[in-house]
Scaffold this active site. Sequence first.
Site, PDB file in Angstrom:
ATOM      1  CB  THR A 173       2.155 -27.381 -22.338  1.00 59.74           C
ATOM      2  OG1 THR A 173       2.711 -28.462 -23.081  1.00 59.74           O
ATOM      3  CG2 THR A 173       0.702 -27.189 -22.712  1.00 59.74           C
TER       4      THR A 173
ATOM      5  CE  LYS B 196      -2.931 -32.045 -10.392  1.00 60.13           C
ATOM      6  NZ  LYS B 196      -3.505 -32.490 -11.656  1.00 60.13           N
TER       7      LYS B 196
ATOM      8  CG  ASP C 113      -1.218 -35.131 -11.584  1.00 60.42           C
ATOM      9  OD1 ASP C 113      -0.314 -34.286 -11.466  1.00 60.42           O
ATOM     10  OD2 ASP C 113      -2.401 -34.832 -11.846  1.00 60.42           O
TER      11      ASP C 113
HETATM   12  N1  HSE Z   1      -1.516 -34.110 -15.973  1.00 62.50           N
HETATM   13  C1  HSE Z   1      -2.425 -33.279 -15.280  1.00 62.50           C
HETATM   14  C2  HSE Z   1      -3.831 -33.686 -15.668  1.00 62.50           C
HETATM   15  C3  HSE Z   1      -2.151 -31.841 -15.628  1.00 62.50           C
HETATM   16  O1  HSE Z   1      -4.006 -34.499 -16.580  1.00 62.50           O
HETATM   17  O2  HSE Z   1      -4.759 -33.211 -15.054  1.00 62.50           O
HETATM   18  C4  HSE Z   1      -2.582 -30.870 -14.606  1.00 62.50           C
HETATM   19  O3  HSE Z   1      -1.964 -31.022 -13.374  1.00 62.50           O
END
Ligand code: HSE
Length: 434
Positions: A13, A205, A201
């Site tokens: 993507t 970050k 995720d």
């Molecule tokens: N999977 C992540 C989100 C993509 O949904 O924000 C960006 O890091």
Amino acid sequence: MKMIKVGMIGFGTIGAGVAKILAGNGEIIRHRLGAGVELVKVADLDITTDRGVKLAPDVLTTSADEVINHPDIDVVIELIGGYEPARKFLLQAIDQGKHVVTANKALLAKHGDEIFSAAAKKSLSIGFEASIGGAIPIIRSIREAFVANRIKSIEGIVNGTANYILSKMSDENCDFDTALKEAQEKGFAEADPTFDIEGIDSAHKIAVLTRLAYGTPVPFDDITVTGISGITSEDIECARVFGYRIKLLAISKFDGQAIDIRVHPAMIPIAHSMANVNGALNAIRICDDMMEENVLIGHGAGALPTGSAVVGDVVEIARNILSGVGERLPAGSFQDKEVKKIPFKSISEIESEYFLRFSVLDNPGVLSKISGILGKHSISIESMIQRGRGDRGEGVPLVMMCHKSSEKNIQSALKEIEALDVVCEKSNLIRVER
Ligand code: HSE
């Protein structure tokens, strides 16, 4: 005209977004940079799927080595995600003297120090703006714009998928699975959506941002992480009644002694600067000693927003190359020798306001038993709602907002309350952030 040659590993993507931006906006980049940026090799295991962008036939390859060892390539972009072989490819590219750009927060959260120091040893740049908040220039803000500021806290909605799901559940009464499916179709989600939903995720970050903000190594496994899979429509409705929205927040606070770092769903007041950041948008709020708060809002995922952050990094590196300088600033924001271990608080050491939801029998004396236990643990109730009427012996929701208390006391009280025979199901706790 001088051309900066770029190779890319990963044509999914974001990779397709990068290729489209370089093809469609090549002219404006040339006008601003004074040189061109040319994508000379793109490696992916799948080179037959149509990504909606045309590349010359000799550009595509299934071999990452052809990118890494290409003699003309100045910058290698890694967009395959995950730990391996992404780590190996980045280190090999650095070893070959290539500058690197990555969107790989998982890798940086766990192996950032190793990759940063490999690049520093060779005076090479590593761009990773796209790894956090997509198009939001948060890395550049921390490393450059706020270089003189002592950061006190960072709080962010940094996962578009989770924000999309919670927003849909709040605004459209949509169920969890439908909202997740839509987020995946729109290309926001990670390959494994568990990382989005379970907060991993977001934890990757906030680990990277904490490293940049305070100059400390961040042991990833010390981060307390709770995702959104336990959030029910009931919680969302109660939040609305109390005047709050539920958001998945990544939080990192430094009081000068220790860092409080965590990811969990949080109730934020409707007037909060991030309460109306909805859909797949991301927001990051930074507080420091120079400005009360600074909130950056933008598209945190998707091919073009994230692709534009990748291209922004490539152009910054191209400027360094053209002006003959190596890396101008330390990748991790602090000079390596100034990176010092700061202690991390465990979740039991924090204090917060809390939203509690119980499922209890609707019998005389139940409320007094529960409030008695909370009182015994020095927890003061701010407001309370009991919903429905349970005259058939089933549980009814009892929800409360509690004033600031210690997490330790809340957890002890919850344990005692859950052992009561009038409690029908496991209770839910959501921390309040202001
Ligand atoms: N999977 C992540 C989100 C993509 O949904 O924000 C960006 O890091």
